[in-house]
Design a protein around this motif. Structure first.
Motif, PDB file in Angstrom:
ATOM      1  N   ILE A  96      23.838  10.141  43.025  1.00 53.24           N
ATOM      2  CA  ILE A  96      23.403  10.991  44.138  1.00 53.24           C
ATOM      3  C   ILE A  96      24.432  10.956  45.265  1.00 53.24           C
ATOM      4  N   SER A  97      24.941   9.772  45.573  1.00 52.62           N
ATOM      5  CA  SER A  97      25.933   9.631  46.649  1.00 52.62           C
ATOM      6  C   SER A  97      27.201  10.417  46.333  1.00 52.62           C
ATOM      7  N   GLU A  98      27.667  10.299  45.096  1.00 53.26           N
ATOM      8  CA  GLU A  98      28.885  11.022  44.719  1.00 53.26           C
ATOM      9  C   GLU A  98      28.672  12.532  44.750  1.00 53.26           C
ATOM     10  N   ALA A  99      27.489  12.984  44.291  1.00 55.77           N
ATOM     11  CA  ALA A  99      27.216  14.423  44.286  1.00 55.77           C
ATOM     12  C   ALA A  99      27.124  14.977  45.703  1.00 55.77           C
ATOM     13  N   LEU A 100      26.447  14.264  46.615  1.00 57.55           N
ATOM     14  CA  LEU A 100      26.334  14.727  47.997  1.00 57.55           C
ATOM     15  C   LEU A 100      27.679  14.668  48.721  1.00 57.55           C
ATOM     16  N   HIS A 101      28.464  13.664  48.396  1.00 51.59           N
ATOM     17  CA  HIS A 101      29.800  13.562  49.007  1.00 51.59           C
ATOM     18  C   HIS A 101      30.643  14.798  48.689  1.00 51.59           C
ATOM     19  N   GLU A 102      30.617  15.179  47.403  1.00 55.09           N
ATOM     20  CA  GLU A 102      31.382  16.363  47.011  1.00 55.09           C
ATOM     21  C   GLU A 102      30.800  17.637  47.643  1.00 55.09           C
ATOM     22  N   ALA A 103      29.495  17.690  47.828  1.00 61.74           N
ATOM     23  CA  ALA A 103      28.870  18.879  48.410  1.00 61.74           C
ATOM     24  C   ALA A 103      29.154  19.004  49.907  1.00 61.74           C
ATOM     25  N   PHE A 104      29.260  17.858  50.618  1.00 64.04           N
ATOM     26  CA  PHE A 104      29.447  17.888  52.076  1.00 64.04           C
ATOM     27  C   PHE A 104      30.909  18.046  52.489  1.00 64.04           C
ATOM     28  N   LYS A 105      31.836  17.718  51.646  1.00 64.26           N
ATOM     29  CA  LYS A 105      33.263  17.784  52.010  1.00 64.26           C
ATOM     30  C   LYS A 105      33.666  19.154  52.564  1.00 64.26           C
ATOM     31  N   PRO A 106      33.395  20.256  51.861  1.00 69.17           N
ATOM     32  CA  PRO A 106      33.802  21.565  52.404  1.00 69.17           C
ATOM     33  C   PRO A 106      33.127  21.910  53.729  1.00 69.17           C
ATOM     34  N   ASP A 107      31.855  21.511  53.885  1.00 64.64           N
ATOM     35  CA  ASP A 107      31.144  21.826  55.120  1.00 64.64           C
ATOM     36  C   ASP A 107      31.782  21.123  56.313  1.00 64.64           C
ATOM     37  N   PHE A 108      32.146  19.857  56.165  1.00 59.49           N
ATOM     38  CA  PHE A 108      32.741  19.100  57.275  1.00 59.49           C
ATOM     39  C   PHE A 108      34.181  19.520  57.534  1.00 59.49           C
ATOM     40  N   LEU A 109      34.913  19.872  56.487  1.00 63.81           N
ATOM     41  CA  LEU A 109      36.287  20.337  56.692  1.00 63.81           C
ATOM     42  C   LEU A 109      36.326  21.635  57.489  1.00 63.81           C
ATOM     43  N   ASP A 110      35.270  22.406  57.385  1.00 69.30           N
ATOM     44  CA  ASP A 110      35.213  23.644  58.161  1.00 69.30           C
ATOM     45  C   ASP A 110      35.174  23.353  59.667  1.00 69.30           C
ATOM     46  N   TYR A 111      34.787  22.155  60.053  1.00 70.34           N
ATOM     47  CA  TYR A 111      34.780  21.720  61.451  1.00 70.34           C
ATOM     48  C   TYR A 111      36.004  20.862  61.773  1.00 70.34           C
ATOM     49  N   GLY A 112      36.920  20.764  60.823  1.00 77.95           N
ATOM     50  CA  GLY A 112      38.124  19.975  61.060  1.00 77.95           C
ATOM     51  C   GLY A 112      37.907  18.501  60.866  1.00 77.95           C
ATOM     52  N   VAL A 113      36.846  18.087  60.170  1.00 74.07           N
ATOM     53  CA  VAL A 113      36.512  16.681  59.966  1.00 74.07           C
ATOM     54  C   VAL A 113      36.538  16.380  58.467  1.00 74.07           C
ATOM     55  N   ALA A 114      37.209  15.306  58.100  1.00 70.35           N
ATOM     56  CA  ALA A 114      37.249  14.876  56.703  1.00 70.35           C
ATOM     57  C   ALA A 114      36.212  13.766  56.489  1.00 70.35           C
ATOM     58  N   MET A 115      35.379  13.918  55.442  1.00 67.90           N
ATOM     59  CA  MET A 115      34.398  12.879  55.105  1.00 67.90           C
ATOM     60  C   MET A 115      35.056  11.926  54.122  1.00 67.90           C
ATOM     61  N   GLU A 116      35.422  10.761  54.592  1.00 66.23           N
ATOM     62  CA  GLU A 116      36.122   9.776  53.762  1.00 66.23           C
ATOM     63  C   GLU A 116      35.176   9.107  52.765  1.00 66.23           C
ATOM     64  N   ARG A 117      34.028   8.711  53.245  1.00 64.07           N
ATOM     65  CA  ARG A 117      33.064   8.033  52.358  1.00 64.07           C
ATOM     66  C   ARG A 117      31.657   8.500  52.708  1.00 64.07           C
ATOM     67  N   PHE A 118      30.783   8.444  51.661  1.00 59.95           N
ATOM     68  CA  PHE A 118      29.378   8.812  51.889  1.00 59.95           C
ATOM     69  C   PHE A 118      28.527   8.023  50.899  1.00 59.95           C
ATOM     70  N   PHE A 119      27.584   7.284  51.409  1.00 58.32           N
ATOM     71  CA  PHE A 119      26.728   6.440  50.575  1.00 58.32           C
ATOM     72  C   PHE A 119      25.264   6.672  50.925  1.00 58.32           C
ATOM     73  N   VAL A 120      24.432   6.893  49.881  1.00 58.69           N
ATOM     74  CA  VAL A 120      22.979   6.862  50.048  1.00 58.69           C
ATOM     75  C   VAL A 120      22.523   5.477  49.600  1.00 58.69           C
ATOM     76  N   THR A 121      22.053   4.710  50.550  1.00 60.10           N
ATOM     77  CA  THR A 121      21.690   3.320  50.248  1.00 60.10           C
ATOM     78  C   THR A 121      20.204   3.155  49.913  1.00 60.10           C
ATOM     79  N   THR A 122      19.357   4.048  50.410  1.00 62.51           N
ATOM     80  CA  THR A 122      17.915   3.883  50.213  1.00 62.51           C
ATOM     81  C   THR A 122      17.252   5.256  50.114  1.00 62.51           C
ATOM     82  N   ILE A 123      16.318   5.368  49.186  1.00 59.16           N
ATOM     83  CA  ILE A 123      15.422   6.528  49.103  1.00 59.16           C
ATOM     84  C   ILE A 123      14.035   6.038  49.504  1.00 59.16           C
ATOM     85  N   VAL A 124      13.518   6.555  50.582  1.00 61.28           N
ATOM     86  CA  VAL A 124      12.232   6.132  51.113  1.00 61.28           C
ATOM     87  C   VAL A 124      11.140   6.965  50.437  1.00 61.28           C
TER      88      VAL A 124
END
Length: 310
Positions: free
Chosen positions: A77-105
């Motif tokens: 899930i973390s890897e899939a969301l990381h790949e999905a968010f990269k283009p969205d954040f780059l559109d604001y000039g921000v690079a997402m280096e890492r993204f981790f989902v640690t807990t599902i409540v």
């Protein structure tokens, strides 16, 4: 997975880096005079929250991830969301280096969730219990089989030490049943028992079988021969039945003959069977004067041609 809606939450960590400061100033800072780290994080968090609901729910449904087993899929899930968010954040000039989902409540307070959770884990418990019973049954069968082998080996060793075989033991069993008078009054069953005893092999079978044959033979002979001792003999002269051991006929007074005796046709004296009478020497054979066929001494007609005898 089970077709009922639930509400879940997610928590985790991410690492951001400014990739294009010009885009960041235009799209994030806007008309503000300045931007601090705290305000930047708040803007990125709000931006993330508008997208993560859609991405997370879509990925879980597309991959058919079971909510009760979702913890083992956190890396995917973390890897899939990381790949999905990269283009969205780059559109604001921000690079997402890492993204981790640690807990599902999960909604542990929801009654429907708890009921489905119990059913879900119950199926695993039932399968595990069934496998345990199966393994226990197999162990019991193997134990029973080993016990039977050990008992059989012990019995075989016991027979060897005591000097008899399995066939001999079966002979003892058959003899015991016969001795218990299981077939009293039933000659057919007694005959079957006698046959079984005669067929048992070994020393015991031969001894007991021979004893039973002798005993039963005497009984059967006495029973079957008794009718032969009835009044079946007839007088050679008048044909009337003769009493047992009678010496003269009660009807005509003719002397009773044995199987080896005959009445001489010439002198009328009882004599032994032979070619000539021991009393007068007359020939004992009688032949037809017409055809020469031998005729019984008391016959009046020829059995071959019907000639009347004098």
């Amino acid at each position: 997975m089970y077709g009922f809606p639930i509400q879940i939450g997610a928590s985790g960590e991410m690492a951001l880096r400014v990739e294009d400061s010009r885009k960041l100033l235009i799209k994030v800072v806007g008309t503000e005079k300045e931007i601090t780290q705290q305000s930047f994080v708040q803007k990125m968090r709000a931006f993330l929250m508008t997208r993560i609901k859609n991405h997370l729910a879509t990925y879980i449904k597309r991959e058919k991830i079971n909510i009760f087993e979702i913890d083992e899929s956190l890396i995917r899930i973390s890897e899939a969301l990381h790949e999905a968010f990269k283009p969205d954040f780059l559109d604001y000039g921000v690079a997402m280096e890492r993204f981790f989902v640690t807990t599902i409540v999960k909604p542990e307070d929801d009654g429907n969730y708890r009921r489905f959770k119990e059913l879900h884990f119950r199926q695993y418990a039932d399968v595990a219990e069934a496998r345990l019973r199966q393994q226990t049954g197999i162990i019991d069968q193997e134990t029973q089989a080993q016990r039977m082998v050990i008992e059989a080996q012990g019995l075989a060793q016991k027979r060897v030490l005591e000097g008899y075989t399995y066939q001999d033991e079966r002979g003892f069993d058959v003899a015991e049943r016969v001795a218990a008078n299981e077939a009293v009054g039933q000659m057919t069953n007694m005959g079957v028992g006698l046959g079984m005893m005669a067929g048992v092999g070994g020393t015991v079978g031969a001894a007991v079988g021979g004893m039973m044959q002798n005993t039963m033979g005497s009984v059967l002979n006495g029973t079957l021969q008794q009718p032969q001792q009835t009044n079946t003999a007839t007088c050679v002269k008048c044909g009337n039945p003769l009493p047992l051991n009678a010496k003269f006929c009660l009807e005509c007074g003719q002397q009773v003959l044995t199987e080896n005796e005959i009445m001489c046709p010439s002198c009328g004296v009882k004599t032994l069977k032979g070619n000539f009478c021991l009393e007068c020497g007359a020939p004992m054979e009688k032949k037809c004067p017409k055809c020469g066929t031998e005729i019984p001494l008391n016959g009046k007609f020829c059995l071959e041609c019907g000639h009347k005898l004098l």
